[in-house]
Design an enzyme around this catalytic site. Structure first.
Site: not given
Ligand code: 13P
Length: 261
Positions: A13-15, A98, A100, A170, A176, A216, A237
């Site tokens: 997931n590149w966000k 998600h 976020e 998640e 993160g 993570s 991520g």
């Molecule tokens: P990280 O791998 O940066 O912790 O993010 C996870 C994430 O939100 C994937 O959707």
């Protein structure tokens, strides 16, 4: 639960990262690196990169997707994007709910549920995200929160529709933060999710649904997590932004499908 074979999915997931130029370069470098991997690779890129990268991914093991969509087919919703637009651009799946989106853009389970139904109608595979905050975990509310997210985000789906959905656990405290869930914690929650699905949709459906872990995930913790019976892959991520770390995780899974018990 019976022994069952499920494929391993490694999803990135590149966000809100990567311009088109960066996206194309990443995919160009990734393709030769993951040729021998047995896992399926999902990549959720920014909307703007989908059609460009889709043509690059033809004939490769990369399945392309989006990170969100609107719950309507079309309409006067300035700035929104529809599932059919994504599909026509080359997306085959979409991440929904998600944390976020839930936290920063106030998305509710009911809104996520409408999107899940629309995605299924359009023929996009939904990856539905659930997860608790650290406060909810500390207060002992993890199972209550996850049950509510599962119940309301997946409301009204029949068994056939449920079998098309992927779940991603998640935990928000792990996203993160460099603090992934311990493999035993991930397994405990994934097992709970599968039992929930078995109760709601029957064992056959529950055994088909892939449950990814996200938060993570790095090359150095991915191996042990992937050994857990109910961890069917990852939603990644940060580590999906670098070809080296993403490629390394994808390549953890070589050879025949993992046998689950
Ligand atoms: P990280 O791998 O940066 O912790 O993010 C996870 C994430 O939100 C994937 O959707």
């Amino acid at each position: 639960m019976n022994r069952f074979k499920r494929p391993v999915v490694i999803a990135g997931n590149w966000k809100m990262y990567k311009t088109n130029e960066e996206a194309v370069e990443f995919v160009e470098d990734l393709i030769p690196l993951i040729e021998a991997a047995s896992s399926t690779v999902y990549l959720a890129v920014p909307y703007t990169a989908i059609s460009l990268v889709a043509s690059q991914c033809l004939g490769t093991k990369i399945i392309l997707g989006a990170q969100n969509m609107n719950d309507h087919r079309e309409g006067a919703f300035t700035g929104e994007i529809s599932g059919s637009m994504l599909k026509q651009a080359g997306a085959q799946f979409v991440i929904l709910g998600h944390s976020e989106r839930r936290q920063l853009f106030h998305e509710t389970n009911e809104f996520v549920n409408r999107k899940v139904k629309m995605a299924l109608e359009i023929g996009l595979k939904p990856i539905v995200c659930i997860g608790e905050t650290s406060a909810e975990r500390e207060d002992g509310h993890t199972i209550k929160v996850l049950t509510s997210q599962l119940k309301h985000s997946l409301a009204g789906l029949n068994e056939e529709q449920m079998a098309q959905v992927m779940l991603a656990y998640e935990p928000i405290w792990a996203i993160g933060t460099q603090q992934a869930a311990m493999p035993s914690v991930a397994e405990e929650i994934h097992f709970f999710c599968r039992r929930y699905l078995a109760n709601q949709y029957g064992t056959g459906t529950a055994e088909k649904v892939l449950i990814l872990y996200g938060g993570s995930v790095k090359p150095d913790n991915a191996g042990l997590l992937l050994e857990q019976n109910n961890v069917d892959g990852f939603l990644i991520g940060t580590a999906s932004l670098s070809v080296d770390s993403f490629g390394e995780i994808v390549n953890l899974s070589k050879g025949p499908l993992k046998t689950k018990t």
